[in-house]
Structure formats: structure tokens, C-alpha cells
Design a protein around this motif. Sequence first.
Motif, PDB file in Angstrom:
ATOM      1  N   HIS B 498     101.106 113.197  35.999  1.00  0.00           N
ATOM      2  CA  HIS B 498     100.860 114.631  36.127  1.00  0.00           C
ATOM      3  C   HIS B 498     100.139 115.185  34.903  1.00  0.00           C
ATOM      4  N   HIS B 499     100.568 114.741  33.738  1.00  0.00           N
ATOM      5  CA  HIS B 499      99.918 115.183  32.511  1.00  0.00           C
ATOM      6  C   HIS B 499      98.469 114.690  32.477  1.00  0.00           C
ATOM      7  N   GLY B 500      98.246 113.520  33.050  1.00  0.00           N
ATOM      8  CA  GLY B 500      96.916 112.919  33.010  1.00  0.00           C
ATOM      9  C   GLY B 500      95.898 113.563  33.933  1.00  0.00           C
ATOM     10  N   VAL B 501      96.352 114.311  34.939  1.00  0.00           N
ATOM     11  CA  VAL B 501      95.393 114.914  35.876  1.00  0.00           C
ATOM     12  C   VAL B 501      95.405 116.445  35.807  1.00  0.00           C
ATOM     13  N   SER B 502      96.073 117.011  34.796  1.00  0.00           N
ATOM     14  CA  SER B 502      96.078 118.469  34.673  1.00  0.00           C
ATOM     15  C   SER B 502      95.701 118.846  33.250  1.00  0.00           C
ATOM     16  N   ALA B 514      94.551 115.636  31.385  1.00  0.00           N
ATOM     17  CA  ALA B 514      93.345 115.200  32.092  1.00  0.00           C
ATOM     18  C   ALA B 514      92.766 113.906  31.530  1.00  0.00           C
ATOM     19  N   TRP B 515      93.604 113.120  30.868  1.00  0.00           N
ATOM     20  CA  TRP B 515      93.064 111.869  30.309  1.00  0.00           C
ATOM     21  C   TRP B 515      92.818 110.815  31.379  1.00  0.00           C
ATOM     22  N   ILE B 516      93.514 110.947  32.513  1.00  0.00           N
ATOM     23  CA  ILE B 516      93.237 109.999  33.604  1.00  0.00           C
ATOM     24  C   ILE B 516      91.828 110.254  34.142  1.00  0.00           C
ATOM     25  N   ASN B 517      91.502 111.560  34.323  1.00  0.00           N
ATOM     26  CA  ASN B 517      90.163 111.914  34.792  1.00  0.00           C
ATOM     27  C   ASN B 517      89.111 111.376  33.843  1.00  0.00           C
ATOM     28  N   ARG B 518      89.371 111.598  32.562  1.00  0.00           N
ATOM     29  CA  ARG B 518      88.393 111.208  31.577  1.00  0.00           C
ATOM     30  C   ARG B 518      88.222 109.684  31.547  1.00  0.00           C
ATOM     31  N   GLY B 519      89.360 108.980  31.640  1.00  0.00           N
ATOM     32  CA  GLY B 519      89.313 107.516  31.658  1.00  0.00           C
ATOM     33  C   GLY B 519      88.534 107.006  32.851  1.00  0.00           C
ATOM     34  N   GLU B 521      86.295 108.631  34.558  1.00  0.00           N
ATOM     35  CA  GLU B 521      84.875 108.965  34.380  1.00  0.00           C
ATOM     36  C   GLU B 521      84.193 107.972  33.454  1.00  0.00           C
ATOM     37  N   PHE B 522      84.941 107.579  32.428  1.00  0.00           N
ATOM     38  CA  PHE B 522      84.392 106.631  31.463  1.00  0.00           C
ATOM     39  C   PHE B 522      84.088 105.294  32.129  1.00  0.00           C
ATOM     40  N   VAL B 523      85.062 104.833  32.939  1.00  0.00           N
ATOM     41  CA  VAL B 523      84.861 103.555  33.640  1.00  0.00           C
ATOM     42  C   VAL B 523      83.682 103.684  34.616  1.00  0.00           C
ATOM     43  N   ALA B 524      83.624 104.829  35.315  1.00  0.00           N
ATOM     44  CA  ALA B 524      82.527 105.043  36.265  1.00  0.00           C
ATOM     45  C   ALA B 524      81.176 105.046  35.545  1.00  0.00           C
ATOM     46  N   ASN B 525      81.151 105.624  34.355  1.00  0.00           N
ATOM     47  CA  ASN B 525      79.918 105.646  33.567  1.00  0.00           C
ATOM     48  C   ASN B 525      79.432 104.239  33.266  1.00  0.00           C
ATOM     49  N   LEU B 526      80.388 103.369  32.943  1.00  0.00           N
ATOM     50  CA  LEU B 526      80.038 101.981  32.649  1.00  0.00           C
ATOM     51  C   LEU B 526      79.386 101.346  33.850  1.00  0.00           C
ATOM     52  N   GLY B 528      77.628 102.879  35.929  1.00  0.00           N
ATOM     53  CA  GLY B 528      76.343 103.505  36.216  1.00  0.00           C
ATOM     54  C   GLY B 528      76.425 104.829  36.970  1.00  0.00           C
ATOM     55  N   TRP B 529      77.659 105.304  37.339  1.00  0.00           N
ATOM     56  CA  TRP B 529      77.770 106.610  37.991  1.00  0.00           C
ATOM     57  C   TRP B 529      78.126 107.652  36.945  1.00  0.00           C
ATOM     58  N   SER B 530      77.943 108.917  37.278  1.00  0.00           N
ATOM     59  CA  SER B 530      78.460 109.956  36.380  1.00  0.00           C
ATOM     60  C   SER B 530      79.146 111.048  37.187  1.00  0.00           C
ATOM     61  N   PRO B 531      80.307 110.729  37.797  1.00  0.00           N
ATOM     62  CA  PRO B 531      81.017 111.747  38.587  1.00  0.00           C
ATOM     63  C   PRO B 531      81.789 112.705  37.675  1.00  0.00           C
ATOM     64  N   ARG B 532      82.037 113.961  38.137  1.00  0.00           N
ATOM     65  CA  ARG B 532      82.950 114.860  37.429  1.00  0.00           C
ATOM     66  C   ARG B 532      84.205 114.933  38.287  1.00  0.00           C
ATOM     67  N   LEU B 533      85.296 114.361  37.798  1.00  0.00           N
ATOM     68  CA  LEU B 533      86.522 114.360  38.589  1.00  0.00           C
ATOM     69  C   LEU B 533      87.299 115.645  38.322  1.00  0.00           C
ATOM     70  N   PRO B 534      87.688 116.369  39.380  1.00  0.00           N
ATOM     71  CA  PRO B 534      88.395 117.625  39.168  1.00  0.00           C
ATOM     72  C   PRO B 534      89.827 117.392  38.681  1.00  0.00           C
ATOM     73  N   PHE B 535      90.312 118.266  37.812  1.00  0.00           N
ATOM     74  CA  PHE B 535      91.719 118.205  37.411  1.00  0.00           C
ATOM     75  C   PHE B 535      92.366 119.546  37.718  1.00  0.00           C
ATOM     76  N   HIS B 536      93.697 119.550  37.714  1.00  0.00           N
ATOM     77  CA  HIS B 536      94.404 120.796  37.989  1.00  0.00           C
ATOM     78  C   HIS B 536      94.476 121.616  36.702  1.00  0.00           C
ATOM     79  N   ALA B 537      94.010 122.861  36.753  1.00  0.00           N
ATOM     80  CA  ALA B 537      93.999 123.685  35.543  1.00  0.00           C
ATOM     81  C   ALA B 537      95.223 124.598  35.501  1.00  0.00           C
ATOM     82  N   TYR B 538      95.923 124.604  34.368  1.00  0.00           N
ATOM     83  CA  TYR B 538      97.032 125.539  34.163  1.00  0.00           C
ATOM     84  C   TYR B 538      96.598 126.622  33.193  1.00  0.00           C
TER      85      TYR B 538
END
Lengths: 76, 616
Positions: B498-502, B514-519, B521-526, B528-538
Motif C-alpha cells: 500500500h505504501h508502495g503504490v500511494s 509510490a516506490w513500486i510505481n517508480r521501480g 517504471e525503471f524496469v520498463a525503461n530498461l 525500452g518503454w516509458s509508461p507513467r504508472l498511476p498511484f493513489h494520491a493522499y
Amino acid sequence: MNLDIRVPIGLLFLSLGGLLTGYGVVTHFTSPEIYAQSLDVNVNFWWGLAMLAFGAGMLHYGRRAVARSTAAVGAE
Amino acid sequence: MHTTLAWIDYLIMVIYFAFVLGIGFALKRFMKTSTDFFLSGRSIPAWVAGLAFISANLGAQEVIGMAASGAKYGISTAHFYWLGAIPAMVFVGLFMMPFYYGSRARSVPEYLRLRFDEKTRGLNAISFAAMTIFSSGASMYAMAKLIGVLHIFDPVVHALGLPTGYVFHLSILVSAVITLGYVYLGGLTSAIYNEVLQFFLIVAGFFPLVWLGLKNVGGWEGLIAKCPPGFGHAWKGMTNADTNPLGVEWFALAMGLGFVLSFGYWCTDFLVVQRAMAADSMTSARRTPLIAALPKMAFPFLVILPGLIAVALPTPTAVEAPTSASASVVEADALGHGLIPAKVKTDGSIERDSAGQPVLDYDLAIPKLLLHYFPAGLLGLGLTALLASFMSGMAGNITAFNTVWTFDIYQAYIKPEASDKHYLRMGHFATLFGTAISIAAAYVVASYNNIMELLQLVFAFVNAPLLGTFLLGMFWKRATANGAFFGLLSGIGAAAVHHGVSLPAGSVPGVKGAWINRGAEFVANLAGWSPRLPFHAYRNEMAQNFWTAIWAFGVCFVVTIVVSLATKPRPDEELKGLVYSLTKHDVEHGLPWYRKPEVLGVAVVLMSIALNVIFR
């Protein structure tokens, strides 16, 4: 255990309270301007007095409890 | 406003240090067995255990963090007390203490071994030991940082011929050595006795501060009139996260803070429970948290009000600054809100958020107020009270750590069946290296502007799922060892996910969420993609923490039940004294009605409800 915590608390408050009260009296004559920031209340003197009273109470009850437990041990 | 201390201020501190060490020396001769050292020989009267119970919690997160939250959120911060701590303390006293004290377990993890099995205990012991070290490090860091920012000890360090940067190192070293000294000498008894002493000293140091502050701003009415809107109400606007200062709605508040976080902390954290376990009888153990609840209820007035007073006072202008103040301090004060200054970075520039607004250093609410109101003399007392609070918090962590380390890690996994003397020696040794690692932890801790939120996050990961394990363990005899273990693991996992996606508003992905999102995204970048994964904002970190705790507890609760039902139950015979329905409830005979824990408990709850109504 023969150390009642009220005794050291009483002694600490008596020492700090005495120190503050004395300092409050001295500064009242030497440098009253330091109390401008505490809204012109000599907080050292008054709070020192309050701490003295609290310390005396603690020491009294602590000593009484120690005396009683020593007496109880002696009677056995 | 002065920025240096007078001789009398130092004298007061020295007298205090002499007393705390003196108590350690006076108790040294009583420390003969491991029971004396780790459990105070189970001989502490209820009122002493009760005051130690809240004082052990009265560390950095309480005094500095609560005033900081008061300055940030107003009187709603009192929910941590009147909605959170008090009901939880009543619950642990009335319903859980019979099992902690009655099972003769020496620690909370040991209860888990008796009720479930070795692996649940191991998981709890190791995570708890890590958490105590982290908390005590955070406490030390907070204190050293404060002392540095206030520049009050700079002359001492300069007199020793050291550069200003050494204020930080010296503060950590001095506080650690003194705390280590008295815990090493007198064990838990010394920690408890000093906590009681510190409790009275903290009250003596902060009471005049609140009195002067309220007198200055014109009482409660004057205070609320000068504070931002909403600061005088704890419940107003709670139906929607957007209409109250906390940024949470009533469900997250009641469930996240009132239930999961508070019950998780006060009912299962060995740091506080250890104080009650040292009580001299079952009745005393049950009354410990209830007696603690009485002063606890009044604490918002002592630790939260200074935060409100600090924002209510006029912001100092450059003209009023003392000539000795550096340019960055003057600028930080002038950019602040009331007495709360802007944060100054190490290079002397003002820290600003993404919108260019100065970031406020709320943790300075109490120290700034002390310097504002207290003349020489009382200032020494106020700063001593601050130091006392840091020390009591740290000593609480160290005593909990040395016990869990010695009984639940060392005796359980490294060297079982050694002599009692051996474990006593290990306790002394654990006190030493526990302090050493917390000093290391102090240097690691950084980056959060509100200590409370950081600690809440840690509690959410470790403590929140634990509440599910304990509630099911104590009140549902069908709960099994595997159920508890896998429930706990998945609860901790749920907290992390939960902490990782918010992410709280205004923060960058990473340690704040949101470190899961960032992680990903990082793997996706490797690839060759560059997606922006949405996270839950508080809206803020507090809302995020409450929901992390709710998820952790919920997942632990459900998984424990599901796995328990799928595994073989333990026979009733083995669970006597450990589970509610299988334990004879001995009615306390011979106690007058007004001394019964139940009566005290009901009275405490009623008073707490009254406070909620008054400050609605």
C-alpha cells in the motif's frame, strides 16, 4: 527494594526549586529586565516556590514510606 | 530573545544529570538476577509503573512531534490522545493485561511463543528489536538537530576548541552516554524510576510555558482567534477529508488512528507493556495503563497547545532579531508562520517546496517558544525537561531492546540453557551495543520534516498487522500458529504494497511512497518503454499512514482467520491462561469498588468522551 522514588524526586525538586527561587530573588534586584520576555512575571521566583512545595511533599511521603517499610522489616 | 545560556541554566542541567546517574548507582546493588535487571523483580507499585508507562512513550515523537502537529493541524492533533491512546490504554488494562501478566511471559514476543509458536515469536522479536533501535536513533537525531539549530550549545563547543558542527556529535554522545549509564547500572528499575522523575520534570518545565503563552495571547478564546480557521475544533469538518486540517475523513481517523494504530501501539508494543509487566501484582499490572491514562488525557494541553501558541504569535521581523543572529536565521524567522521559522538547509539557504513556498520547520515549535518566554533560570529548566523527554524515550527503547534481544533472540536462537548470570551479563552487553547501534541509526535518520509521521509509518508496517494477530490470539481460541505467522507476514506485506503504490500530495516518489510505481517504471525503461504508472494520491502523509495501517490490519486479520480454519487447532488444554474464553477470570477479592480496574477504566473512558465533546 529500599529506594522509594519519591525521595530522589523530592530532593531534585527541592534543589532545583531552591535554586530558581534564589535566582529569582537576586535577579529581582540585579537584572529585573530579564523578565520582560516572561510578561513581567518573575517566573523564576514563583515557579521555584511551587517546585519547592512539590519537592517537600514528595520527600515527606517518600521518607514516611521508607520508614514504615524499614520498621516492618525490623519487626519480622 | 537571547541565544546563549547563563551559568544557572547549565547548573540546572548538571544537577539533573547527577540525579539520573545517582539513581542508577543507588539501584546497582539490587541487580542480582536477570529478573531484577529485565523485569524489576516484578516489584513496581502501580502508580510508578503507570507514570513510567506514559513517560517511556514521552520521547521525541511525543513532545516535539505533538507540538509540531499542533502547529500544523491544530487541536485535531488531540485525536492521538482522546480518540487513540486512551481507549487503547483502557482496553489493554482491562482485557489484555491478564494474559500478559498472568502467562508469566517475560516479553511480548514470548507471549507469542506460548500462544502460537517459535516462528511467530522470531518474526516479532526481530522486527521489534529493529524498530526500537530505529526509534531510539530517531530520538537522538531529533534532539541533536534541535540543539544544533538553536545554537545554544555553540559556546560550549567553541570553548572546547571544536568547530560548530560538533554540537550534533557531542549532543548525541552525551545523551547516549548518560542514558546508557543509568540503564546499564540499574536495568529496568532504573529506567522506570528515571521515567517517573522525568515525567514530573517535563510537567514542571512545560507547564509555565503554556501558562505564559495562554496569558500572552488572551486565553483560549484569544488563541483560537489568532490561529488559522478550524484549529480550535477536533471533530468539525470530519465528514470529508477536504474540510478539516488533518486531511482525513472520519472513517480513516477512527479506524486508522483510533483503532489500528493506537491499539496496535499501546496493546502490543513491548516498550510500554514492559512497564506494566514489571508491576508487583496482577491488579497493579491491570491498573498501570489506567493510571497512566489519567495524566495522558491532560497531555494535549501540555504538548499540543505550545504548537498552537507558536502559530498564534506574530512572526518576528528582521528588526527584532538579536544582533548576534546570523542572516539565515533572521530570514528563516521572517519567512515563517508565527514563531515557526522556515527550514534552513545546511548551506544556509531557505528550503522551498515545489511551488516555491518556504517549508516550515514545525519541530522547532517548542524550543522557539522556550527561548521566547523563558528567562535565564527557567530556560535551563525548560531545556532540561526537553532533554529529559529525549532520555526517557531512549531509555524505554533500550530496556525493551535488551530484554527482547536477551530472551527472545539470544536465549531462543543463539545460546539456550545458559546460567542466569550469563543472561544478566548478556543484558548488560546488549544495553551497550543497543546504544551503539542506535547512535549509528541516528546518523541514518533524515529527510522527514515531522518525526511523528515517520514513526507512524514504521508502526504501520510492524505494529498494525500485529494487532490482528493479538486480538485473534487472545480472543479466538481457534487461531493457529500457522494462521498467525502467515497472517502477520501478509499484513506486513500489505503495508509495504500500500505504501508502495500511494503518495502524499507534494512528495516525490521514493521513501515517501509510490516506490513500486517508480521501480516498475525503471524496469520498463530498461526494456525500452516509458509508461507513467498511476498511484493513489493522499492529501498528506498522515492520511497515507492511516490507510496503510488499515490495510495491514485488515489483511492480517483475514489471512489469519482463513489459514487458521485450514490448519489443525491446538487442544484447549494447552491454551489455558492464554486465551480469553479458556481462562478463569479471577475477580479481585477484597478490593473496595473504587479501586477495581473496571471502575477506573469506565471513569477514564467517560472523561475521554467528555473531552471529545468539549473540543468537538
